[in-house]
Design an enzyme around this catalytic site. Sequence first.
Site, mmCIF file in Angstrom:
data_model
loop_
_atom_site.group_PDB
_atom_site.id
_atom_site.type_symbol
_atom_site.label_atom_id
_atom_site.label_comp_id
_atom_site.label_asym_id
_atom_site.label_seq_id
_atom_site.Cartn_x
_atom_site.Cartn_y
_atom_site.Cartn_z
ATOM 1 N N PRO A 19 0.785 -1.242 0.000
ATOM 2 C CA PRO A 19 0.000 0.000 0.000
ATOM 3 C C PRO A 19 0.811 1.284 0.000
ATOM 4 O O PRO A 19 0.211 2.361 -0.066
ATOM 5 C CB PRO A 19 -0.820 -0.126 1.282
ATOM 6 C CG PRO A 19 -0.004 -0.982 2.178
ATOM 7 C CD PRO A 19 0.719 -1.945 1.294
ATOM 8 N N ASP A 42 2.075 1.165 -11.966
ATOM 9 C CA ASP A 42 0.761 1.781 -11.853
ATOM 10 C C ASP A 42 0.826 3.098 -11.091
ATOM 11 O O ASP A 42 1.805 3.402 -10.396
ATOM 12 C CB ASP A 42 -0.209 0.833 -11.134
ATOM 13 C CG ASP A 42 -0.844 -0.181 -12.071
ATOM 14 O OD1 ASP A 42 -0.624 -0.073 -13.276
ATOM 15 O OD2 ASP A 42 -1.553 -1.073 -11.573
ATOM 16 N N LYS A 64 -3.790 4.301 -14.186
ATOM 17 C CA LYS A 64 -5.195 4.573 -14.456
ATOM 18 C C LYS A 64 -5.727 5.473 -13.351
ATOM 19 O O LYS A 64 -5.464 5.258 -12.184
ATOM 20 C CB LYS A 64 -6.010 3.280 -14.492
ATOM 21 C CG LYS A 64 -5.584 2.296 -15.563
ATOM 22 C CD LYS A 64 -6.351 0.999 -15.441
ATOM 23 C CE LYS A 64 -5.884 -0.024 -16.454
ATOM 24 N NZ LYS A 64 -6.578 -1.330 -16.289
ATOM 25 N N GLY A 96 -0.558 -2.405 -3.710
ATOM 26 C CA GLY A 96 -1.269 -3.443 -2.978
ATOM 27 C C GLY A 96 -0.886 -4.827 -3.450
ATOM 28 O O GLY A 96 0.294 -5.147 -3.627
ATOM 29 N N ASP A 97 -1.886 -5.662 -3.642
ATOM 30 C CA ASP A 97 -1.694 -7.011 -4.168
ATOM 31 C C ASP A 97 -2.329 -7.075 -5.547
ATOM 32 O O ASP A 97 -3.483 -6.666 -5.723
ATOM 33 C CB ASP A 97 -2.338 -8.037 -3.237
ATOM 34 C CG ASP A 97 -2.114 -9.458 -3.714
ATOM 35 O OD1 ASP A 97 -1.200 -10.114 -3.207
ATOM 36 O OD2 ASP A 97 -2.860 -9.915 -4.611
ATOM 37 N N ALA A 126 -4.055 -3.344 0.194
ATOM 38 C CA ALA A 126 -4.428 -2.058 0.786
ATOM 39 C C ALA A 126 -5.327 -2.266 1.991
ATOM 40 O O ALA A 126 -5.201 -1.565 3.005
ATOM 41 C CB ALA A 126 -5.119 -1.194 -0.258
ATOM 42 N N MET A 178 -11.074 2.343 -3.181
ATOM 43 C CA MET A 178 -11.334 3.536 -4.009
ATOM 44 C C MET A 178 -12.775 3.988 -3.831
ATOM 45 O O MET A 178 -13.480 4.298 -4.797
ATOM 46 C CB MET A 178 -11.020 3.242 -5.479
ATOM 47 C CG MET A 178 -9.597 2.757 -5.722
ATOM 48 S SD MET A 178 -8.334 3.912 -5.118
ATOM 49 C CE MET A 178 -8.526 5.248 -6.295
ATOM 50 N N GLY A 207 -2.795 5.557 2.955
ATOM 51 C CA GLY A 207 -2.467 4.700 4.074
ATOM 52 C C GLY A 207 -1.057 4.138 4.016
ATOM 53 O O GLY A 207 -0.539 3.828 2.944
#
Length: 259
Positions: A19, A42, A64, A96-97, A126, A178, A207
């Site tokens: 995260p 990303d 994105k 995150g994953d 996250a 999100m 976070g």
Amino acid sequence: MTAKSDKAAGQVALVGAGPGDPDLLTVKALRLIQAAEVVVYDRLVSKEIMDLIPPQTERVYAGKALGHHHLVQDEINDLLLRLARSGRNVVRLKGGDSFVFGRGSEEALHLARNGVSFEVVPGISAAAGCSSYAGIPLTHRGLATGVQFVPGHLREGRNLDLNWDKLADPQTTLVIYMGLQSLPETSAELIKAGLPADTPACAIENGTTPRQRRVIGTLSNLPGRARDAGLQAPTLIVIGKVVSLAVDLDWFNLDGGSQ
């Protein structure tokens, strides 16, 4: 994998970056990042993690954001395929994953179906990372016996395919990825489905990073509190009785960083 690997192609590693806190990277993730010839990354990969990529490594942005995709998913899939077939070792770096709302499985399927070797390196999600840094256990005896993860993106002003009756379970923790933009609708729908309006709720911005902020409230008043605090994406929403522990378990509180 479901297809014979292309021996002439390079390796693709789908790596979860966690995260944001670079100390939460796995040892394997860091090793692959530092050995990669190309990193396709990303928007949600933190600056602190990007700084760990060697300066000579090629970087390709595939981020994105709401209403704007630098590359659409099919283009990202084909990009990974082309890079691997060029013989280079590629890291596909995701916040995150990559298998939790990261579309990593779609990219892995595209590689597998085209005979390109790949591996998956899990990252701290996250949900797990941000909630822990906000002092919120996802489960706790007597408060929550399970967890539900859902996306918070809107299409035409509505959440997609969400069963509000199932989500409005006072015995589980609800984590919305999100979910800031859709928070007013989410709150209204959950209350309508029977979840008490005074259910504890928290919004966590950035976070696990030095920029972390959390806003704590209830299901009914969190949308207004988050708006008044000026929270911005990326923000994770946690709803459930476990949020009541956040004050006592606030180990990561930065000066002025919690409300």
